[in-house]
Motif scaffolding. Structure first.
Motif, PDB file in Angstrom:
ATOM      1  N   GLY A   1       0.826  -1.199   0.000  1.00  0.00           N
ATOM      2  CA  GLY A   1       0.000   0.000   0.000  1.00  0.00           C
ATOM      3  C   GLY A   1       0.861   1.248   0.000  1.00  0.00           C
ATOM      4  N   PHE A   2       0.322   2.319  -0.483  1.00  0.00           N
ATOM      5  CA  PHE A   2       1.054   3.575  -0.555  1.00  0.00           C
ATOM      6  C   PHE A   2       0.100   4.674  -0.153  1.00  0.00           C
ATOM      7  CE2 PHE A   2       1.821   7.317  -3.390  1.00  0.00           C
ATOM      8  CZ  PHE A   2       3.032   7.738  -2.863  1.00  0.00           C
ATOM      9  N   THR A   3       0.578   5.611   0.667  1.00  0.00           N
ATOM     10  CA  THR A   3      -0.285   6.736   1.005  1.00  0.00           C
ATOM     11  C   THR A   3       0.331   7.992   0.433  1.00  0.00           C
ATOM     12  OG1 THR A   3       0.808   6.967   3.114  1.00  0.00           O
ATOM     13  CG2 THR A   3      -1.238   5.739   3.108  1.00  0.00           C
TER      14      THR A   3
ATOM     15  N   MET B   1      -5.245   6.841   4.232  1.00  0.00           N
ATOM     16  CA  MET B   1      -5.553   5.684   3.408  1.00  0.00           C
ATOM     17  C   MET B   1      -4.327   5.036   2.784  1.00  0.00           C
ATOM     18  SD  MET B   1      -8.757   5.579   3.560  1.00  0.00           S
ATOM     19  CE  MET B   1     -10.161   6.620   3.878  1.00  0.00           C
ATOM     20  N   SER B   2      -4.364   3.752   2.771  1.00  0.00           N
ATOM     21  CA  SER B   2      -3.350   2.995   2.080  1.00  0.00           C
ATOM     22  C   SER B   2      -3.935   2.587   0.743  1.00  0.00           C
ATOM     23  CB  SER B   2      -3.019   1.756   2.925  1.00  0.00           C
ATOM     24  OG  SER B   2      -2.093   0.972   2.244  1.00  0.00           O
TER      25      SER B   2
ATOM     26  N   GLN C   1       2.252  -1.765   7.918  1.00  0.00           N
ATOM     27  CA  GLN C   1       3.377  -0.843   7.793  1.00  0.00           C
ATOM     28  C   GLN C   1       2.930   0.600   7.636  1.00  0.00           C
ATOM     29  OE1 GLN C   1       5.298  -2.346   4.297  1.00  0.00           O
ATOM     30  NE2 GLN C   1       3.480  -2.085   3.036  1.00  0.00           N
ATOM     31  N   ASN C   2       1.708   0.801   7.148  1.00  0.00           N
ATOM     32  CA  ASN C   2       1.212   2.163   6.989  1.00  0.00           C
ATOM     33  C   ASN C   2       0.408   2.634   8.190  1.00  0.00           C
ATOM     34  OD1 ASN C   2       2.163   2.757   4.341  1.00  0.00           O
ATOM     35  ND2 ASN C   2       0.681   1.245   3.599  1.00  0.00           N
TER      36      ASN C   2
ATOM     37  N   VAL D   1      -2.326   1.148   9.074  1.00  0.00           N
ATOM     38  CA  VAL D   1      -3.721   0.831   8.819  1.00  0.00           C
ATOM     39  C   VAL D   1      -4.069  -0.455   9.564  1.00  0.00           C
ATOM     40  CG1 VAL D   1      -5.367   0.166   7.026  1.00  0.00           C
ATOM     41  CG2 VAL D   1      -3.709   1.985   6.603  1.00  0.00           C
TER      42      VAL D   1
ATOM     43  N   GLY E   1      -9.833   1.944   6.445  1.00  0.00           N
ATOM     44  CA  GLY E   1      -8.565   2.037   5.731  1.00  0.00           C
ATOM     45  C   GLY E   1      -7.699   3.176   6.201  1.00  0.00           C
ATOM     46  N   GLY E   2      -8.124   3.869   7.254  1.00  0.00           N
ATOM     47  CA  GLY E   2      -7.353   5.014   7.727  1.00  0.00           C
ATOM     48  C   GLY E   2      -6.213   4.580   8.632  1.00  0.00           C
TER      49      GLY E   2
END
Lengths: 576, 1084
Positions: A375-377, A383-384, B324-325, B327, B507-508
């Motif tokens: 995923g990339f934000t 959001m991803s 990793q993000n 989320v 998804g946040g």
């Protein structure tokens, strides 16, 4: 005493009877009726405002728009969108239904304008609006369905000849459309408003419709269930297209400095390139195009095929360029902040790749790939996002807008371009080339201005190279003009699909013949074995899906409910 | 309530008495009479009415059954009556003792009919009365319409959700027209004046309800009564001899009847993955990867002994993880039902009434209060209703009575102004995805947060009714009535929409709480509905030779109404806690509406009976309505009915012991229908609502748009509704057992129908035309039995009604299945017959169908391809291809009628008795046959997409377990779209409308149980009470028949407001509830 009462009551009843007919007269209070509406130009204008609903732009509220969302083309691959619009004959179709509603709306306007007390100029303007909108609707219907009934009055239920009649030949209807367009171009108000229908918009529509018709008549093929080519008609429409484009090129419009600025601006009113745009406003009218290209809902990304259509900065395609032509993304390690903590981060970067290509590409795609498992934000928070092909789409995004107005549905308020000069340049060059009378001046006055903005060398009448990818059996020049159109209008207004229709190149959407229209980015350098499906080094954007071309796909099928009601319509070739 | 009718009368004496009563005002000649009224067992009868025959002079007996009455000197006879006892006439004497016999005869009832009353024995129309005491008194109903469910055969009361304040749909004898959005509402007349919203009535004020079903009974009300009339009479001020104060209350608790639930989380995730994998969709939901979550969910389940969790603080790493993000992936299994729904919600009601007489003036007043709440745990909705009534009657002269009725009702509602629909999102995803816990004390993006943090939605409905009436006796047998009533209803609401701050689990990144729906606004709307009604009618009664009895009635009626509404909105509140226009700075929006209407009519009725054996009634009404164009505004509608009381014939006497009453009757009439919708006859050009305008002007303001003029046919006429009714009333065993039967046929001629389906090249909705004809045939049967065994009274009654509506005529010959056509049974649902699941053996290696297997290729859309485990439809026409033919009734391919949505065989029965102060009443109500195509994700998994599965959906076909008996086929996400067959309802892929997944809506439920105990009079007297009763009353206690495959109450048939049915959302709405309530009734 009692008798008096009886008399009194009787009198009351008689009084009551005598006033009762007036008592029952209750005309509508809070709505106009057809009898009291057509009284001022202001009302006519309010009626005609309803036509603006035909311009979807970036969509309304949470709904899809015409940019990015129309993914049936060779530009985008995705899980849910890869298939033809119709596999089987549908039960019903809003494309069919809504077209006729709008044609009725236009016909009612035309029938009532003369009742309204206003100047002849005003009457002609509003008739022009009605005919322009009728032409526009016919264009939408004809390119989808081919032959359609020509209806130039508001029908009553007794008009059985129209209601249950056969379809008219599309060429004949298109000739009527041209007459409507010419009337609009001659009679509509000539003003510079960019958010109202005016003469410039009439010319812009005329250029688009005539270019469609000119090329369609030239390239169509009797063996695919269409009529034989009509070269005379084609020349006529191409000339009309060229002249309409030429008219607009002399109206003082100029290119906007930024390519992306046409797509991600919160105010297009000052954009010198705009002929007409759709306004949005925070809290009043918002869309979701940015959100759908940055949220966790998987993006329908750009295909390998589309990616490769962008030229390198030396003006050559990948196969001929002298620049580094690798398309494999680089694996990079960096850091980012997660839950308040700085943690290592890895990305697959295409920054370097983009830096060597057409500058429009870096204004269209994110510099890092994103896909399932990676995923990339874009904003560093929230959001991803993932893309079906790895390529994230940033064309519509604007980093200057606060994040909460980008990453939620019905919260985006950037303006949507509808008709703008870049499109006119592309129309002009293509019409000239298809007429076989293009000059270097024609190129310099049109698409070479776009080349300048894209950081690419000018196109010359003698192209100087032959792209091995040219699979449309057209000259190098026309191939390059078509490339320019594809790259400039990437994801815009479903242009690519209808271009393939009019160029008679719909077979290019067949995934078995052209597998790279389902593929995405080269992720050979990703060291992690993510579960993303691949074909070789490339992401499989549509995971095992196929889209098989058949000639019947040139036409939409007539919906079966309409055919049941009126068998005279007949079904389109291949859908029986 | 039952009015007692005096026995046969001596004409001369009446005349004399009448003259006497006229002179009484002048002479004041009087005699004093005292007496006592007791019942068969010697108990005093309290409140018995003692009246001087032929006058209004009278009193009632006191607590000891005693009375004193000053009677005019010439008075000869007293009439003593009491509800449930035989009326007696006794000669005037200074001292009187009367023993009243209890009566099981109900034949002498007076039934309220249009503009008057009629002896039940003389009724010739189809009229039913409601036993108000068993239906409304001390029952936990705040809305009278809900209490009427099942109590009258032919009266349908259909609830479709348990939403607080939701009103059921009421109809009499089914659908009568396809115009007016297929609604044919009965006219509801309260105290002689139409009333739209009867939930504003105080149920305890109601004295009497009659349901008029055939044209002969309703036509006196004209064009609004085409589909039956419900006549409600509230308690009026009547002459009593002492002041009575009544207090009744009801305190209850309610709990949802049936709720959906989820299986454990790994089971949910596996199903979603199977579906996604098949469709080639990513196994992703808001940034959560289902394949990665599955082992975590399995571990969570084991660690928690597969017990679902309550609302609590969540532990990172245990209940959820971050990628990793940042989320989150949420895999804890939440007990959604117990977290979101209240186990018990309270209700209560209180009612006080007072009645008395002072001089010539009598009064009745009451105050009622109801309180009810919503079922959600967080910010439950609350509703309070206050009703007040004041009725006054005064006798100005002996022949001139006037009175007034004043009603005021105020209904207050308070609930959350949520920024998203509750039930839709509550049920949309699995029990892992709310998630329904907190992290660092903050809620996630779920309905807990949306409700907890919501602004307030406050509304108030205020209804005033001010009526005056006069009744004059102008000459012998001649009376004149006039009344004027003014109604005004003011409704307003105010709502504040404010931001919600949560962890954005959609998804946040779980880093800092996100503020969703950042805009703020305050909205306010007010609606005013005012109307008046004026009636004047005279009545003349004539008896000739004591065998010919005539009654003539002539009258006129006028009604008019006007409606205003005003809506305002302003954005950007300065302080979300203070949502006021003056404290907001953003854009503002205003809209409103203004409509008006009027009707007028002249009516007359003639009743004739010959010796009470032959009965005749003729009605006529000349009616006008503002809804019609001026050249077609007035029309005359006649009706008539006849009856034959064979039991009154001399030859019948020998068998009267067995058959105590026998009457056959027939009626026929025609009524015009004006309820065809507003402005059906005028091509209106409405302004497009701002919410539908998507274009701005140079100032950023929404532009004005107008719709095209509506297409109106120039040849429109009134709809004519013709009703034939044949019926009989029979009494057996000295009228212990009574039976009423009706058969009817109602034909709607010249029906205004939503046009025939025209080709879309028309560019407009087909206009309404008088193209159709609709016919309903039905029957109703009710049986009553009541018997007195010493001190035990037992009663039982049952009723059932059924009807079938058929489209008899339609202008189009095409007979499309989704339109109407000649011979279509209203409510029929077309679909495929489900045969079985496909197996591997049905296909060749290349995926083509084997010889003999009907191809379903033509049903495929998008990427869905039929294969093993998918639904195989039956090739009904044997042509080797599954299709819908031309989609017409003549060529429907493999389609057939798979059900009908009309409730058939609506029935009820009641059992009860009384014994030594104890009373018991049990009421059962049901629908015999009904099925619907729901398109619901509760019924068929993953209609919208791979969102969730429910506990009832765990048995499905998989490649690993190709079970031919599984409940569901091979999973595929997203089946709620329209399939390739135009004429079918929504549903595609495996879930085309089909027999297997129809929802059976037939049910029988234990609707009400009431048990009470009334203190013996000896005891209540000592504590100065006339009457004291304690009771328990329960509603919806059990479902005795419920074969629905949907995990919701069998009456539920709706979606939440603002949600589209097409997304599989059916049933996601406030549940129905069971009620357990207690209360007492006291009379002082």
């Amino acid at each position: 005493m009692k008798k008096f009462n009886v008399v009194l009551m009787t009198l009351l009843v008689i009084f009551f009877i005598s006033c009762s007919d007036d008592f029952l007269n209750k005309n509508p209070l809070d709505t106009f009726t057809n009898d009291n509406f057509w009284t001022s130009e202001n009302n006519v204008s309010g009626y005609a405002n309803t036509f603006y609903e035909n311009f979807l732009g970036y969509g309304n509220a949470g709904g899809a728009g015409n940019f990015y969302f129309k993914t049936l083309s060779d530009d985008q691959a995705g899980n849910e969108f890869a298939q033809w619009t119709y596999i089987n004959v549908p039960a019903s179709s809003s494309t069919w239904k809504n077209g006729w509603i709008e044609i009725r709306r236009a016909n009612i306007l035309l029938e009532n304008v003369d009742k309204v007390p206003m100047s002849d100029a005003a009457k002609n303007h509003w008739k022009g609006v009605g005919r322009l909108m009728r032409a526009w609707q016919y264009y939408q219907l004809i390119r989808a369905y081919g032959d359609v009934p020509w209806i130039d009055k508001s029908l009553d239920i007794t008009d059985e000849g129209y209601l249950y009649g056969p379809r008219n030949n599309r060429d004949e209807v298109m000739n009527n459309v041209l007459a409507d367009l010419n009337f609009a171009c001659d009679n509509m108000y000539d003003n510079t408003s960019k958010i109202t229908l005016n003469r410039n918009v009439a010319y812009a529509m005329k250029a688009e419709i005539c270019l469609f018709e000119g090329t369609f008549r030239k390239y169509r093929n009797a063996s695919d269930g269409q009529s034989a080519p009509d070269l005379t008609g084609s020349r006529n429409f191409l000339t009309q297209a060229k002249n309409a484009a030429s008219y607009l090129m002399g109206k003082g419009f100029s290119l906007n400095a930024s390519y992306q600025g046409n797509y991600n601006s919160v105010d297009l009113s000052k954009n010198p390139e705009m002929i007409m745009y759709k306004p949005y406003k925070l809290g009043v009218l918002q869309h979701s195009t940015i959100d759908y290209t940055c949220s966790s809902t998987q993006i329908s990304g750009m295909t390998k095929n589309a990616f490769e259509s962008y030229l390198f900065l030396d003006g050559k395609p990948a196969s001929l360029t002298n620049l580094d032509n690798t398309d494999a993304a680089e694996f990079k390690i960096g850091t980012k902040v997660v839950a308040g903590q700085t943690v290592p981060d890895t990305i697959l970067s295409i920054t370097k790749i983009l830096s060597l290509r057409d500058k429009r590409l870096v204004q269209t795609l994110d510099t890092a790939l994103c896909y399932v498992g990676r995923g990339f934000t874009r904003f560093g928070v929230g959001m991803s996002m993932t893309s079906s092909t790895g390529y994230g789409i940033c064309k519509y995004d604007n980093k200057d807008i606060p994040v909460q107005y980008r990453n939620q549905t019905n919260s985006n308020y950037t303006h949507a371009p509808l008709f703008w000069l870049a499109v006119v340049y592309l129309q002009y060059a293509e019409a000239c080339a298809e007429l076989g009378e293009i000059t270097q001046d024609d190129l310099n006055n049109s698409i070479n201005k776009l080349k300048d903005r894209a950081g690419l060398p000018h196109l010359t009448v003698d192209v100087g190279f032959s792209d091995p990818a040219n699979n449309m059996e057209v000259s190098d020049l026309i191939w390059e003009i078509r490339r320019e159109r594809r790259c400039e209008l990437m994801f815009d207004n479903w242009t690519r699909y209808w271009d393939l229709i009019r160029w008679h190149q719909l077979d290019k959407l067949d995934s078995s013949q052209h597998p790279d229209i389902l593929l995405g980015a080269n992720i050979v350098n990703d060291p992690y074995d993510n579960a993303v499906p691949r074909v070789g080094n490339y992401i499989d954007g549509s995971k095992g899906k196929t889209r098989i071309y058949e000639p019947k796909h040139y036409w939409y099928p007539i919906p079966s409910d309409q055919l049941s009601l009126n068998p005279q319509l007949g079904q389109n070739s291949g859908w029986q | 309530m039952i009015y007692k009718k005096q026995m046969s009368m001596n004409k001369k004496m009446i005349f004399l008495l009448f003259l006497f009563s006229l002179s009484i005002g002048i002479t004041y000649a009087q005699t004093r009479v005292t007496g006592r009224v007791i019942d068969e067992v010697g108990e005093p009868v309290i409140g018995a009415s003692i009246k001087v025959k032929g006058t209004t002079v009278g009193t009632i007996s006191d607590n000891n059954g005693n009375f004193t009455l000053i009677v005019p000197e010439n008075a000869k006879t007293l009439i003593i009556s009491y509800v449930g006892m035989k009326t007696q006439e006794v000669p005037v004497a200074p001292n009187i003792s009367v023993v009243l016999q209890s009566s099981t005869e109900i034949l002498e009832e007076l039934v309220v009919v249009g503009y008057g009353t009629q002896k039940k024995e003389n009724l010739t129309g189809a009229v039913s009365t409601v036993d108000v005491s068993k239906t409304l008194e001390a029952r936990p109903y705040a809305d009278v319409s809900k209490a009427l469910q099942g109590v009258v055969p032919g009266l349908s009361v259909i609830n479709s959700s348990g939403k607080l304040g939701a009103q059921p749909e009421i109809s009499i004898r089914g659908l009568g027209t396809l115009s007016n959005k297929e609604k044919s509402k009965p006219l509801i007349v309260v105290d002689g004046v139409p009333m739209e919203d009867i939930s504003l009535l105080n149920t305890q004020d109601i004295q009497n309800i009659s349901v008029l079903k055939d044209a002969a009974s309703t036509s006196i009300y004209g064009t609004r009564a085409a589909f039956g009339v419900i006549l409600i009479t509230t308690k009026s001020a009547k002459r009593v001899d002492h002041v009575t104060l009544n207090y009744t209350n009801n305190i209850g608790w309610e709990t949802p009847t049936i709720l959906p639930n989820y299986p454990d989380v790994p089971t949910q995730i596996r199903a979603l993955m199977v579906a996604n994998n098949r469709a080639g969709f990513p196994n992703e939901l808001f940034g959560m990867y289902l394949d990665q979550m599955l082992p975590l969910a399995e571990k969570w389940g084991k660690d928690h002994n597969w017990k679902k969790s309550g609302y609590r603080e969540m532990i990172l790493g245990e209940d959820f993880v971050l990628d990793q993000n940042g989320v989150g992936s949420y895999f804890a299994d939440w007990d959604v039902v117990n977290i979101m729904f209240r186990k018990w919600k309270p209700t209560q009601s209180h009612n006080i009434s007072l009645e008395g007489t002072s001089g010539n003036t009598s009064y009745f007043m009451s105050v009622g209060y109801n309180h009810d709440e919503g079922v959600m745990e967080y910010y439950p909705e609350k509703m309070n209703k206050w009703t007040t009534t004041l009725n006054i009657t005064t006798d100005l002269r002996k022949w001139f009575q006037i009175g007034a009725r004043l009603n005021f009702t105020s209904k207050d509602f308070k609930g959350p102004a949520t920024r998203r629909t509750t039930y839709q999102y509550l049920w949309r995803w699995g029990s892992f995805f709310g998630p329904y816990g907190t992290y660092q004390g903050i809620d996630f993006r779920n309905d807990i947060a949306y409700r907890k943090q919501a602004g307030d939605w406050i509304d108030n409905d205020g209804f005033n009714r001010l009526g005056t009436f006069a009744k004059l006796t102008l000459a012998k047998g001649l009376t004149l009535n006039a009344d004027y009533t003014y109604n005004i209803e003011n409704y307003n609401y105010k709502a504040a929409y404010i931001p919600v701050t949560v962890w954005d689990s959609w998804g946040g990144k779980i880093d800092k709480p996100a503020t969703l729906s950042t805009t703020t606004d305050v909205e306010q709307e007010s609606r005013k509905n005012k109307s008046f009604a004026f009636n004047i009618y005279g009545n003349y009664k004539l008896d000739l030779a004591n065998v010919h009895h005539f009654n003539f009635m002539l009258g006129a009626n006028a009604e008019s109404g006007e409606y205003y509404s005003h809506f305002s909105e302003r954005q950007s509140l300065l302080d979300p806690k203070m949502p006021e226009f003056n404290l907001a700075t953003g854009d503002q929006l205003v809209s409103g509406s203004h409509t008006h209407w009027a009707t007028a009519g002249y009516f007359s009725r003639i009743n004739y009976d010959y010796k009470g054996i032959w009965l005749l009634e003729l009605n006529g009404r000349y009616d006008g309505s503002s809804r019609f164009p001026s050249n077609d505004r007035w029309a005359f509608f006649p009706s008539g009915s006849v009856g034959y009381r064979i039991s009154e014939e001399p030859f019948f006497t020998p068998i009267k012991e067995v058959i105590s009453n026998a009457k056959i009757r027939a009626s026929y009439g025609e009524i015009g229908n004006q309820a065809v919708g507003d402005y059906m006859f005028i091509p209106t050009m409405t302004k497009v609502a701002n919410t539908n305008v998507h274009w701005l002007d140079n100032n950023g303001v929404i532009v004005v748009q107008y719709n095209m003029p509506t297409l109106v046919s120039s040849t429109l006429k009134w709809e004519r509704i013709q009703t034939l009714d044949l019926g009989g009333d029979f009494g057996f065993l000295n009228n212990d057992l009574n039976l009423t039967f009706d058969w009817y046929q109602r034909t709607t001629k010249d029906m205004l129908a939503p046009g025939k389906t025209l080709p879309q090249v028309l560019g407009a909705d087909a206009p309404y035309v008088n193209a159709g004809e609709l016919r309903t045939r039905g029957w109703e049967l009710s049986i009553d039995w009541r018997h007195l065994f010493n001190d035990l009274t037992i009663y039982a009654n049952a009723s059932i009604g059924d009807f079938k509506t058929i489209v008899m005529k339609w202008s189009s010959d095409i007979k499309l299945l989704n339109s109407y056509y000649n011979g279509k049974v209203y409510g029929d649902i077309w679909g495929f017959e489900t045969e079985r699941y496909f197996t591997k053996d049905d296909f060749n290696a290349d995926g083509t169908y084997k010889l003999g297997i009907a191809s379903q290729k033509g049903l495929e859309q998008g990427n869905f391809v039929f294969g093993p485990g998918d639904i195989k439809f039956k090739d009904l026409n044997g042509d080797g291809v599954i299709d819908g033919g031309k989609g017409t009734a003549d060529d429907h391919g493999d389609l057939k009628v798979i059900g009908n949505s009309t409730p058939r065989y609506q029935y009820s029965f009641r059992l009860g008795g009384e014994w030594k102060g104890f009373d018991l009443d049990m009421f059962f109500q049901g629908v015999g046959k009904r099925s619907i195509w729901t398109q619901s994700a509760f019924v068929m998994p993953m209609m919208r997409g791979a969102d969730a599965i429910y506990a009832n959906q765990t048995s499905y076909w998989t490649e690993d377990n190709p079970d031919p008996n599984a409940d569901y086929p091979r999973m595929y996400p997203g089946n709620a779209g329209r399939g390739t067959i135009a004429v079918l309802d929504l549903g595609n892929h495996n879930f085309y409308p089909q027999s297997k997944y129809m929802v059976n809506m037939a049910y029988l439920r234990f609707k009400n149980l009431t048990v009470g105990y009334t203190l013996p009079k000896k005891i209540s007297d000592k504590i100065y009470l006339q009457k004291a009763r304690v009771y328990f009353s329960g509603n919806n206690l059990a479902e005795l028949i419920n074969k629905s495959i949907a995990p919701v109450d069998p009456e539920i048939n709706d979606v939440e407001a603002g949600v589209s049915l097409g997304n599989g959302t059916w049933g996601r709405i406030d549940p129905m509830c069971r009620t357990f309530s207690f209360g007492f009734q006291l009379s002082f």
